[in-house]
Design a protein around this motif. Structure first.
Motif, PDB file in Angstrom:
ATOM      1  N   GLY A 126      -7.602 -22.822  -1.000  1.00  0.00           N
ATOM      2  CA  GLY A 126      -6.165 -22.625  -0.905  1.00  0.00           C
ATOM      3  C   GLY A 126      -5.794 -21.225  -0.446  1.00  0.00           C
ATOM      4  O   GLY A 126      -4.910 -21.047   0.398  1.00  0.00           O
ATOM      5  N   LEU A 127      -6.468 -20.211  -0.998  1.00  0.00           N
ATOM      6  CA  LEU A 127      -6.179 -18.831  -0.613  1.00  0.00           C
ATOM      7  C   LEU A 127      -6.496 -18.588   0.864  1.00  0.00           C
ATOM      8  O   LEU A 127      -5.717 -17.940   1.581  1.00  0.00           O
ATOM      9  CB  LEU A 127      -6.981 -17.870  -1.483  1.00  0.00           C
ATOM     10  CG  LEU A 127      -6.484 -17.697  -2.922  1.00  0.00           C
ATOM     11  CD1 LEU A 127      -7.521 -16.948  -3.754  1.00  0.00           C
ATOM     12  CD2 LEU A 127      -5.157 -16.955  -2.946  1.00  0.00           C
ATOM     13  N   ALA A 128      -7.629 -19.085   1.318  1.00  0.00           N
ATOM     14  CA  ALA A 128      -8.009 -18.890   2.718  1.00  0.00           C
ATOM     15  C   ALA A 128      -6.994 -19.538   3.653  1.00  0.00           C
ATOM     16  O   ALA A 128      -6.651 -18.983   4.711  1.00  0.00           O
ATOM     17  CB  ALA A 128      -9.400 -19.459   2.965  1.00  0.00           C
ATOM     18  N   GLN A 129      -6.493 -20.717   3.279  1.00  0.00           N
ATOM     19  CA  GLN A 129      -5.515 -21.399   4.119  1.00  0.00           C
ATOM     20  C   GLN A 129      -4.223 -20.587   4.214  1.00  0.00           C
ATOM     21  O   GLN A 129      -3.670 -20.396   5.310  1.00  0.00           O
ATOM     22  CB  GLN A 129      -5.208 -22.788   3.547  1.00  0.00           C
ATOM     23  CG  GLN A 129      -4.431 -23.695   4.488  1.00  0.00           C
ATOM     24  CD  GLN A 129      -5.287 -24.219   5.628  1.00  0.00           C
ATOM     25  OE1 GLN A 129      -6.477 -24.452   5.466  1.00  0.00           O
ATOM     26  NE2 GLN A 129      -4.672 -24.422   6.787  1.00  0.00           N
ATOM     27  N   LEU A 130      -3.739 -20.106   3.073  1.00  0.00           N
ATOM     28  CA  LEU A 130      -2.518 -19.310   3.069  1.00  0.00           C
ATOM     29  C   LEU A 130      -2.698 -18.009   3.843  1.00  0.00           C
ATOM     30  O   LEU A 130      -1.822 -17.601   4.621  1.00  0.00           O
ATOM     31  CB  LEU A 130      -2.106 -18.989   1.627  1.00  0.00           C
ATOM     32  CG  LEU A 130      -1.429 -20.100   0.825  1.00  0.00           C
ATOM     33  CD1 LEU A 130      -1.216 -19.647  -0.612  1.00  0.00           C
ATOM     34  CD2 LEU A 130      -0.098 -20.491   1.451  1.00  0.00           C
ATOM     35  N   MET A 131      -3.830 -17.342   3.637  1.00  0.00           N
ATOM     36  CA  MET A 131      -4.073 -16.059   4.305  1.00  0.00           C
ATOM     37  C   MET A 131      -4.198 -16.253   5.815  1.00  0.00           C
ATOM     38  O   MET A 131      -3.687 -15.452   6.599  1.00  0.00           O
ATOM     39  CB  MET A 131      -5.324 -15.405   3.715  1.00  0.00           C
ATOM     40  CG  MET A 131      -5.140 -14.966   2.263  1.00  0.00           C
ATOM     41  SD  MET A 131      -6.683 -14.476   1.441  1.00  0.00           S
ATOM     42  CE  MET A 131      -6.994 -12.876   2.217  1.00  0.00           C
TER      43      MET A 131
END
Length: 523
Positions: free
Chosen positions: A359-364
């Protein structure tokens, strides 16, 4: 003038009210929806935001706005921001100097002039002229940076900004503007014309520029005759002063409005420049955190929505890296063409951490940031939702299972094709048979709407049911457990197992406690 450092063709996407007319804040622009609140809690986004802000409230709010709004970005915008941030990395001190100028131009003292502007033309003009004089000093500094440093930048966004500054702010422009602002102080009085209207009332007031130079000191001393008719007001004549002031306001009204609009335009440019650069300053702050922890980062390779791309090497949970002193284990994945990921395995084996890293990688990636991995590629998602198991809460109006179904209903209402859903131990508030059936029906329905799903679960019946279907679009990952029970925190392809090895944890916690009867020599 426009900064355009977040989008190549428009301002950073909120209603740009006359922000220069009041104290600037982005708090009112960053009110989170229920889904964003869930993302913040489940992905521990506040850890990321605090690292970007470095204790600066303005940077904190700008980071939130940029990250959450990134889910609406297209491929072109992501690559546009990546190029600008690469420029920022190469020229960090210059970018920070530009940001400091934007802060200087939008500080409280600068805003105060327009914030207290009178409703009378004379007051409006006076405040606007004073603020514009201050802002022109800041613009001159910005122009100097553009002249001296533009050749060091390569991105479309920053090179366009510098070209615009050079083209619109030539040296003769500054000289002419300085002269005009000096004239608008009316140190020699106001020259205007008017016509007589109905009832001999003044009409058609026009402010005039004197083309005749004023008298020098010699002429003023030895002149025998006045060059115009004059009259004098008694110092106690309040009505006369008021009438004269109203007459003056009639003459300068149009000019006052024009100067106020010009000042607002310049002030708004600095407001937007500060907001847009705040994102990149936050990115630089974040980069320093990961450098200090020797964590690899990369610029992700985004793909169009629906392309079903998802591959990476040594992907780490960015927020765990920020909060841990020791190194964090990374994971690899090659899953292009897949849109259902079922994750099982040992308790405390890294499943939730892995899910959070996704999730973090997608948002970043989608807001234009780097990713904490050696390489990363994924397709853009139209929206991102989390559905995590919640602890018992006294504020709940119904049971935990009903609460889970209610949150799922809210997600479905907001769902669109090419969204990304992260499930973590969802529907665990009921028994395995019922929970597995509910999860299976929901996942099957979601897959028909072109949604990508990562599902962490302990439901063997649910996971094994999908395994037996041999779906081409599915991949099954399992938290690795060594033969001695040790967790490596690696997620590897593998068939779901019937056990989550909870006994390992029991043994780790209680295994060294000897039963009391073993110490009784007489028992």
């Amino acid at each position: 003038m426009k900064a355009h450092l977040m989008f190549h063709d428009r301002d950073f996407g909120w209603e740009l009210e006359p922000l220069a007319m009041r104290p600037w804040t982005v708090k009112e622009m960053t009110k989170m929806s229920p889904h964003e609140e869930a993302l913040t809690q489940d992905l521990e986004l506040n850890t990321l935001f605090r690292a970007m802000a470095g204790g600066d409230e303005f940077l904190l709010q700008a980071a939130k706005l940029a990250v959450f709004s990134g889910l609406q970005n297209d491929l072109e915008t992501i690559l546009y921001r990546q190029a600008i941030f690469k420029d920022c990395l190469r020229n960090e001190s210059i970018v920070k100097d530009i940001y400091d100028l934007a802060v200087e131009a939008t500080s409280g003292e600068r805003r105060r002039w327009l914030g207290i502007a009178s409703r009378f033309p004379g007051g409006i003009l006076s405040d606007a002229v004073r603020l514009l004089q201050v802002l022109m000093d800041v613009i001159a500094k910005l122009k100097r940076i553009a002249d001296e440093q533009a050749g060091k930048f390569e991105s479309e966004g920053l090179t366009t900004l510098f070209k615009m500054l050079k083209a619109e702010l030539a040296d003769d422009y500054f000289a002419a503007l300085k002269t005009r602002l000096k004239e608008l102080e009316f140190s020699d009085g106001v020259l205007m014309s008017a016509e007589l209207g109905a009832g001999n009332q003044g009409d058609s007031y026009v402010l005039r520029q004197s083309l005749r130079p004023g008298p020098n000191w010699f002429q003023r001393i030895f002149s025998w005759h006045s060059s115009a008719y004059t009259f004098h007001l008694n110092g106690r004549d309040e009505a006369g002063f008021r009438a004269l002031s109203e007459l003056r306001d009639e003459g300068i009204n149009l000019v006052a409005n024009a100067v106020a609009q010009a000042t607002d335009h310049v002030a708004s440019f600095f407001v937007m420049l500060r907001v847009e650069l705040a994102f990149y300053i936050g990115c630089l702050n974040l980069r320093h955190h990961f450098d200090s922890k020797k964590t690899p980062i990369c610029f992700p390779v985004p793909a169009q929505a629906g392309a079903r791309k998802h591959s990476f090497k040594e992907l780490r949970d960015a927020c765990l890296v920020l909060s841990m002193e020791r190194s964090v284990v990374g994971n690899d994945l090659e899953a292009d063409g897949k849109n259902i990921f079922v994750i099982t395995g040992a308790n405390q084996g890294g499943k939730s951490t892995f899910l959070r890293s996704i999730g973090l990688a997608q948002l970043m990636m989608q807001c234009g940031l780097f990713v904490t991995a050696e390489s990363f590629s994924a397709d853009i998602c139209r929206n991102l939702f989390t559905h995590y198991k919640r602890e018992e809460d006294a504020s709940m109006k119904s049971g935990k299972f009903d609460e889970e179904l209610d949150r799922m209903n809210g997600i479905v209402d907001a769902l669109m094709p090419d969204s990304l859903l992260l499930f973590n131990e969802s529907f665990a508030a009921t028994n395995e048979r019922e929970g597995s059936e509910v999860a299976t029906q929901i996942v099957r329905a979601l897959l028909e709407t072109r949604v990508k799903i990562f599902f962490v679960t302990h439901f063997y019946e649910f996971a094994h049911g999908f395994w037996e279907n041999k779906m081409d679009n599915a991949i099954f990952l399992r938290a690795e457990r060594q033969t001695d029970g040790q967790r490596t925190f690696k997620l590897l392809p593998g068939e779901p197992l019937e056990t989550s090895f909870g006994a390992d944890l029991y043994q780790e916690i209680f295994g060294k406690v000897k039963p009391q009867m073993d110490t009784d020599e007489h028992g």
